[in-house]
Design a protein around this motif. Structure first.
Motif, PDB file in Angstrom:
ATOM      1  N   HIS A 102       0.685  -1.130   0.033  1.00 11.21           N
ATOM      2  CA  HIS A 102       0.049  -0.122   0.193  1.00 11.21           C
ATOM      3  C   HIS A 102       0.923   1.084  -0.201  1.00 11.21           C
ATOM      4  O   HIS A 102       0.369   2.161  -0.621  1.00 11.21           O
ATOM      5  CB  HIS A 102      -0.758   0.020   1.271  1.00 11.21           C
ATOM      6  CG  HIS A 102      -1.859  -1.210   1.265  1.00 11.21           C
ATOM      7  ND1 HIS A 102      -2.722  -1.362   2.389  1.00 11.21           N
ATOM      8  CD2 HIS A 102      -2.445  -2.216   0.353  1.00 11.21           C
ATOM      9  CE1 HIS A 102      -3.430  -2.311   2.161  1.00 11.21           C
ATOM     10  NE2 HIS A 102      -3.279  -2.858   0.865  1.00 11.21           N
TER      11      HIS A 102
ATOM     12  N   GLU B 286       2.126   0.847  -3.932  1.00 11.18           N
ATOM     13  CA  GLU B 286       0.644   1.597  -4.182  1.00 11.18           C
ATOM     14  C   GLU B 286      -0.070   0.341  -5.073  1.00 11.18           C
ATOM     15  O   GLU B 286      -0.536   0.868  -6.257  1.00 11.18           O
ATOM     16  CB  GLU B 286       0.785   2.755  -5.157  1.00 11.18           C
ATOM     17  CG  GLU B 286       1.479   4.127  -3.993  1.00 11.18           C
ATOM     18  CD  GLU B 286       1.214   5.353  -4.926  1.00 11.18           C
ATOM     19  OE1 GLU B 286       0.759   5.339  -6.359  1.00 11.18           O
ATOM     20  OE2 GLU B 286       1.454   6.295  -4.272  1.00 11.18           O
TER      21      GLU B 286
ATOM     22  N   THR C 132      -3.059  -2.853  -4.580  1.00  8.36           N
ATOM     23  CA  THR C 132      -4.036  -3.522  -3.730  1.00  8.36           C
ATOM     24  C   THR C 132      -4.139  -4.961  -4.070  1.00  8.36           C
ATOM     25  O   THR C 132      -4.040  -5.506  -5.179  1.00  8.36           O
ATOM     26  CB  THR C 132      -5.460  -2.771  -4.074  1.00  8.36           C
ATOM     27  OG1 THR C 132      -5.360  -1.489  -3.636  1.00  8.36           O
ATOM     28  CG2 THR C 132      -6.518  -3.484  -2.946  1.00  8.36           C
TER      29      THR C 132
ATOM     30  N   LYS D 147      -4.562   3.634  -6.140  1.00  3.88           N
ATOM     31  CA  LYS D 147      -5.134   3.650  -4.690  1.00  3.88           C
ATOM     32  C   LYS D 147      -6.761   3.591  -4.986  1.00  3.88           C
ATOM     33  O   LYS D 147      -7.326   3.521  -3.864  1.00  3.88           O
ATOM     34  CB  LYS D 147      -4.905   5.256  -4.466  1.00  3.88           C
ATOM     35  CG  LYS D 147      -3.359   5.444  -4.084  1.00  3.88           C
ATOM     36  CD  LYS D 147      -3.154   6.837  -3.682  1.00  3.88           C
ATOM     37  CE  LYS D 147      -1.455   6.971  -3.240  1.00  3.88           C
ATOM     38  NZ  LYS D 147      -1.368   8.545  -2.802  1.00  3.88           N
TER      39      LYS D 147
ATOM     40  N   TYR E  17      -7.143   0.320  -0.992  1.00  4.00           N
ATOM     41  CA  TYR E  17      -6.391  -0.412  -0.014  1.00  4.00           C
ATOM     42  C   TYR E  17      -7.390  -1.082   1.116  1.00  4.00           C
ATOM     43  O   TYR E  17      -7.299  -2.334   1.710  1.00  4.00           O
ATOM     44  CB  TYR E  17      -5.358   0.412   0.765  1.00  4.00           C
ATOM     45  CG  TYR E  17      -4.388   1.098  -0.457  1.00  4.00           C
ATOM     46  CD1 TYR E  17      -4.112   0.612  -1.525  1.00  4.00           C
ATOM     47  CD2 TYR E  17      -3.779   2.132  -0.038  1.00  4.00           C
ATOM     48  CE1 TYR E  17      -3.216   1.044  -2.529  1.00  4.00           C
ATOM     49  CE2 TYR E  17      -2.929   2.946  -1.027  1.00  4.00           C
ATOM     50  CZ  TYR E  17      -2.615   2.213  -2.122  1.00  4.00           C
ATOM     51  OH  TYR E  17      -1.657   2.916  -2.972  1.00  4.00           O
TER      52      TYR E  17
ATOM     53  N   SER F 148      -5.223   1.580   8.846  1.00  7.65           N
ATOM     54  CA  SER F 148      -4.051   0.979   7.659  1.00  7.65           C
ATOM     55  C   SER F 148      -3.684  -0.110   8.246  1.00  7.65           C
ATOM     56  O   SER F 148      -3.611  -0.566   9.369  1.00  7.65           O
ATOM     57  CB  SER F 148      -3.486   2.282   7.267  1.00  7.65           C
ATOM     58  OG  SER F 148      -2.479   2.432   8.551  1.00  7.65           O
TER      59      SER F 148
END
Length: 442
Positions: free
Chosen positions: A208, A212, A214, A289, A313, A426
């Motif tokens: 993440h 960057e 997922t 993202k 994410y 996160s």
């Protein structure tokens, strides 16, 4: 009851996967290794599977034997100077099979992932290009918990005009799911799961924050998840495991197989030594993202995916909590409710979310007009046929942990499973949650 755990015995969170010296000057001084001679594999004397039964990849709903590469144990696959002799089958999926092999040129064991010949685009190669690009940070704590690509190439298929994409990796041990299947009642010790999730979240943090990316799954295999325990594999630190497998396959204990074209082999389980937990399989990962559309097989879908909202994410974070739950508990929080009617399945899935999480906030309902099928403007459930199940709570479904362990675990699950993705922690945040901290090695 005590449970065997190679993860529990780990004493360091990083392990080198390279053989020999790591000094480039030392490597340059070394002579090219003497190529090994191919091993001889038996042509008779192996256990034969019921020819009328379905085995391994044959059990997959979309299986087509013409799409899979007809790999044979003992076969040598050549690419440039490298010669990979297939030693044993390690696993299979809807788009590939995985094989333990021995590079006869370098005298190293590797894993070959051989894809089907109808794969339109190998997304995994795209993701590995990102991971191996200029932005890679080997000193990041998550780098050691991601599978890395050694090489890739194409080989011709048995069907005229077809090719198969091949990826080369360091071979790994059992997935957490396979390890779980060996346990009584298929439940893992929660201490082991804490360690595994701590490792996996560090890998997700790298995906993440640095790459960057997922690690979202595909909707093709409806009953499965993608960030899940089948994609969390144990690192192997004792290479003699592979040597022993080679001895068995060429000696007195060859793999069972079904004689057909292609031959169907039973996969071998690699009970690994003490090593990292590695996050694998980026075949359906997404760069960037923010995305929209179907993602993550049904039981692990976050609500924003079900309702056609934009997602990112946070879908991985949602899946991490459900992964932890399924490893520790005997009953899943969510499941595939109706495979034939996806609209009805979505209604049951959302109704069960309401039962466990309470009604969604109004801010969530404003994100998609699809919400109008399920809730009124005040957030009250009003689906025409599906009702919210009663007496279904996390406390009633949590049947394994006791005392403070249960409290910390449920706090972790509730912290993650919230309607608004922007309110979910996160991966970095989760590493500091008390229940996850229990897996941190000091």
């Amino acid at each position: 009851m005590s449970q065997p755990s190679s993860i529990h015995s780990r004493t360091s969170s990083t392990h080198s996967t390279h053989l020999g010296s790591s000094n480039p000057a030392d490597r340059e001084k070394k002579a090219e290794p003497v190529p090994a001679a191919p091993l001889a594999f038996p042509t008779t004397g192996f256990p034969e599977l019921d020819p009328l039964g379905e085995w391994e990849e044959e059990t997959l709903p979309m299986y087509n034997p013409k799409e899979y590469y007809p790999a044979r144990l003992g076969q040598v696959i050549t690419h440039d100077k490298d010669q990979y002799q297939l030693i044993a089958k390690l696993g299979f999926g809807s788009s590939s099979t995985v094989w333990l092999c021995y590079n006869l040129r370098t005298n190293q064991y590797k894993a070959l992932k051989i894809h089907i010949n109808t794969l339109p685009f190998n997304r995994e190669l795209e993701i590995f290009a990102v991971l191996n690009g200029k932005s890679k940070q080997k000193d990041h704590p998550g780098w050691a918990h991601l599978r890395r690509l050694d090489a890739s190439f194409d080989i011709p298929g048995a069907q005229p005009g077809t090719t198969h994409s091949v990826l080369v990796f360091e071979p790994l041990g059992l997935s957490l799911r396979k390890f779980q299947e060996l346990m009584p009642n298929e439940i893992l010790d929660h201490g082991l799961v804490q360690i595994a999730l701590y490792d996996a979240l560090r890998g997700l943090r790298y995906l993440h924050e640095v790459a960057e990316v997922t690690h979202a799954g595909t909707a093709a295999n409806l009953a499965r998840k993608d960030f899940h325990s089948d994609n969390l594999l144990m690192e192997v630190t004792d290479q003699s495991i592979f040597h022993n497998i080679a001895k068995e396959e060429t000696g007195t204990n060859p793999s069972a197989r079904k004689r057909k074209n292609p031959v169907i082999y039973l996969s071998r389980a690699i009970i690994s030594g003490a090593g990292n937990v590695i996050l694998c399989d980026f075949g359906v990962a997404r760069k960037g993202k923010e995305h929209q559309g179907e993602a993550v097989p049904l039981p692990y879908r976050a609500p924003e995916v079900i309702l056609g909202m934009k997602w990112g994410y946070a879908v991985d974070i949602w899946a991490s909590a459900l992964t932890a739950w399924d490893l520790v508990q005997p009953t899943s929080l969510f499941k595939l409710y109706n495979e034939k009617d996806m609209e009805l399945n979505a209604a049951h899935h959302l109704a069960n979310m309401v039962a466990l999480l309470g009604p969604p906030p109004k801010d969530f309902l404003k994100k998609s007009r699809a919400c109008e099928k399920y809730w009124d403007k005040e957030g009250k459930w009003h689906h025409a046929t599906v009702k919210v199940p009663t007496e279904r709570t996390m406390e009633s479904l949590q049947r394994v942990l006791k005392g403070n362990d249960a409290v910390l675990f449920l706090n972790f699950i509730r912290k993650v499973l919230c309607w608004l993705p922007e309110q979910r922690p996160s991966a970095a945040d989760l590493l500091n949650v008390p229940w996850i901290q229990g897996g941190k090695l000091v």
